[in-house]
Design an enzyme around this catalytic site. Sequence first.
Site, PDB file in Angstrom:
ATOM      1  N   LYS A   1       0.822  -1.218   0.000  1.00 35.54           N
ATOM      2  CA  LYS A   1       0.000   0.000   0.000  1.00 35.54           C
ATOM      3  C   LYS A   1       0.862   1.277   0.000  1.00 35.54           C
ATOM      4  O   LYS A   1       2.072   1.220   0.256  1.00 35.54           O
ATOM      5  CB  LYS A   1      -0.940  -0.036   1.205  1.00 35.54           C
ATOM      6  CG  LYS A   1      -1.986  -1.162   1.124  1.00 35.54           C
ATOM      7  CD  LYS A   1      -3.032  -1.050   2.239  1.00 35.54           C
ATOM      8  CE  LYS A   1      -4.053  -2.162   2.153  1.00 35.54           C
ATOM      9  NZ  LYS A   1      -5.131  -2.027   3.162  1.00 35.54           N
TER      10      LYS A   1
ATOM     11  N   TYR B   1     -12.464  -2.544  -4.032  1.00 35.60           N
ATOM     12  CA  TYR B   1     -13.017  -2.640  -2.673  1.00 35.60           C
ATOM     13  C   TYR B   1     -14.547  -2.579  -2.667  1.00 35.60           C
ATOM     14  O   TYR B   1     -15.149  -2.146  -1.682  1.00 35.60           O
ATOM     15  CB  TYR B   1     -12.440  -1.524  -1.800  1.00 35.60           C
ATOM     16  CG  TYR B   1     -11.074  -1.838  -1.211  1.00 35.60           C
ATOM     17  CD1 TYR B   1     -10.888  -2.924  -0.342  1.00 35.60           C
ATOM     18  CD2 TYR B   1      -9.965  -1.041  -1.476  1.00 35.60           C
ATOM     19  CE1 TYR B   1      -9.650  -3.207   0.211  1.00 35.60           C
ATOM     20  CE2 TYR B   1      -8.713  -1.327  -0.923  1.00 35.60           C
ATOM     21  CZ  TYR B   1      -8.566  -2.406  -0.081  1.00 35.60           C
ATOM     22  OH  TYR B   1      -7.332  -2.690   0.481  1.00 35.60           O
TER      23      TYR B   1
ATOM     24  N   ASN C   1      -2.130   0.500   6.641  1.00 35.27           N
ATOM     25  CA  ASN C   1      -1.711  -0.795   7.192  1.00 35.27           C
ATOM     26  C   ASN C   1      -0.850  -1.611   6.227  1.00 35.27           C
ATOM     27  O   ASN C   1      -0.795  -2.832   6.295  1.00 35.27           O
ATOM     28  CB  ASN C   1      -2.914  -1.575   7.735  1.00 35.27           C
ATOM     29  CG  ASN C   1      -3.953  -1.886   6.668  1.00 35.27           C
ATOM     30  OD1 ASN C   1      -3.759  -1.562   5.499  1.00 35.27           O
ATOM     31  ND2 ASN C   1      -5.039  -2.516   7.067  1.00 35.27           N
TER      32      ASN C   1
ATOM     33  N   HIS D   1      -2.073  -5.492   1.541  1.00 35.74           N
ATOM     34  CA  HIS D   1      -3.352  -6.193   1.374  1.00 35.74           C
ATOM     35  C   HIS D   1      -3.097  -7.609   0.940  1.00 35.74           C
ATOM     36  O   HIS D   1      -2.182  -7.855   0.151  1.00 35.74           O
ATOM     37  CB  HIS D   1      -4.203  -5.506   0.286  1.00 35.74           C
ATOM     38  CG  HIS D   1      -5.266  -6.407  -0.289  1.00 35.74           C
ATOM     39  ND1 HIS D   1      -6.484  -6.574   0.309  1.00 35.74           N
ATOM     40  CD2 HIS D   1      -5.257  -7.237  -1.368  1.00 35.74           C
ATOM     41  CE1 HIS D   1      -7.198  -7.459  -0.397  1.00 35.74           C
ATOM     42  NE2 HIS D   1      -6.470  -7.872  -1.417  1.00 35.74           N
TER      43      HIS D   1
ATOM     44  N   GLU E   1      -9.651 -10.527  -7.647  1.00 34.87           N
ATOM     45  CA  GLU E   1      -8.678  -9.441  -7.479  1.00 34.87           C
ATOM     46  C   GLU E   1      -7.525  -9.568  -8.475  1.00 34.87           C
ATOM     47  O   GLU E   1      -7.054  -8.564  -9.016  1.00 34.87           O
ATOM     48  CB  GLU E   1      -8.168  -9.444  -6.033  1.00 34.87           C
ATOM     49  CG  GLU E   1      -9.284  -9.067  -5.051  1.00 34.87           C
ATOM     50  CD  GLU E   1      -8.886  -9.231  -3.589  1.00 34.87           C
ATOM     51  OE1 GLU E   1      -7.738  -9.647  -3.313  1.00 34.87           O
ATOM     52  OE2 GLU E   1      -9.735  -8.937  -2.727  1.00 34.87           O
TER      53      GLU E   1
HETATM   54  P1  RTP Z   1      -7.333  -5.484   3.054  1.00 35.69           P
HETATM   55  O1  RTP Z   1      -8.591  -5.882   2.299  1.00 35.69           O
HETATM   56  O2  RTP Z   1      -6.857  -4.102   2.697  1.00 35.69           O
HETATM   57  O3  RTP Z   1      -6.268  -6.527   2.920  1.00 35.69           O
HETATM   58  O4  RTP Z   1      -7.651  -5.452   4.601  1.00 35.69           O
HETATM   59  P2  RTP Z   1      -8.450  -6.518   5.452  1.00 35.69           P
HETATM   60  O5  RTP Z   1      -8.962  -7.626   4.576  1.00 35.69           O
HETATM   61  O6  RTP Z   1      -7.602  -6.896   6.598  1.00 35.69           O
HETATM   62  O7  RTP Z   1      -9.658  -5.644   5.971  1.00 35.69           O
HETATM   63  P3  RTP Z   1     -11.035  -5.293   5.254  1.00 35.69           P
HETATM   64  O8  RTP Z   1     -12.115  -5.555   6.224  1.00 35.69           O
HETATM   65  O9  RTP Z   1     -11.121  -5.931   3.897  1.00 35.69           O
HETATM   66  O10 RTP Z   1     -10.923  -3.723   5.073  1.00 35.69           O
HETATM   67  C1  RTP Z   1     -10.253  -3.137   3.976  1.00 35.69           C
HETATM   68  C2  RTP Z   1      -9.453  -1.955   4.452  1.00 35.69           C
HETATM   69  O11 RTP Z   1     -10.361  -0.935   4.870  1.00 35.69           O
HETATM   70  C3  RTP Z   1      -9.859  -0.262   6.004  1.00 35.69           C
HETATM   71  N1  RTP Z   1     -10.800  -0.379   7.096  1.00 35.69           N
HETATM   72  N2  RTP Z   1     -11.099   0.594   7.885  1.00 35.69           N
HETATM   73  N3  RTP Z   1     -13.500   0.372  10.590  1.00 35.69           N
HETATM   74  C4  RTP Z   1     -12.594   0.935   9.823  1.00 35.69           C
HETATM   75  O12 RTP Z   1     -12.250   2.077   9.963  1.00 35.69           O
HETATM   76  C5  RTP Z   1     -12.008   0.133   8.762  1.00 35.69           C
HETATM   77  N4  RTP Z   1     -12.274  -1.131   8.500  1.00 35.69           N
HETATM   78  C6  RTP Z   1     -11.505  -1.460   7.438  1.00 35.69           C
HETATM   79  C7  RTP Z   1      -8.538  -0.905   6.372  1.00 35.69           C
HETATM   80  O13 RTP Z   1      -7.508  -0.106   5.830  1.00 35.69           O
HETATM   81  C8  RTP Z   1      -8.581  -2.248   5.672  1.00 35.69           C
HETATM   82  O14 RTP Z   1      -7.292  -2.684   5.311  1.00 35.69           O
HETATM   83 MG    MG Z   2     -10.017  -7.285   2.805  1.00 41.59          MG
END
Ligand code: RTP
Ligand code: MG
Length: 141
Positions: free
Chosen positions: A11, A51, A114, A117, A128
């Site tokens: 990222k 997303y 973070n 991904h 994806e």
């Molecule tokens: P990613 O898709 O980026 O790998 O992250 P992830 O699966 O661990 O988490 P996901 O639930 O898919 O969320 C995508 C990205 O959105 C941001 N996020 N912010 N509550 C919040 O403020 C929140 N929840 C998610 C995070 O940057 C996350 O990586």
């Molecule tokens: Mg995710």
Amino acid sequence: MAIEQTFSIIKPDAVERNLIGAINARLEAAGFVIVGMRLIQMTVEQAQNFYAEHDGKPFFDSLVEYMTSGPVVVQVLQAENAIAKYREILGATNPENAAAGTIRHDFAISMSKNSAHGSDSPASAEREIACFFGESKIFTR
Ligand code: RTP
Ligand code: MG
């Protein structure tokens, strides 16, 4: 266990801090083969589509804004059990909850910044990868 491919993004926060090499070194040391890789800046449309599962959530617009804010590395990683294995070394979404030694624990700045991904399921990985890589751009081995 089956050989799988997963989709990875280094990222903007990690690219900006010159962490591409450090993250790739961890991936290779963990047994992943990088079979596709490009440095790109996502358009708003690409990020919204990528997303799409989060469309309508309170963090969606800021997530899209962040993911389009600078260059990212998009990658296809191959390994046995690649999808779950990458999620494991990536660590929890919120770096405060990420286990010691994971990429997010060691490099991430915040829940949004973070660092990387990884696809969360075989269906996500397939979708994806197709968003960013044609089959001729993946060097499967
Ligand atoms: P990613 O898709 O980026 O790998 O992250 P992830 O699966 O661990 O988490 P996901 O639930 O898919 O969320 C995508 C990205 O959105 C941001 N996020 N912010 N509550 C919040 O403020 C929140 N929840 C998610 C995070 O940057 C996350 O990586
Ligand atoms: Mg995710």
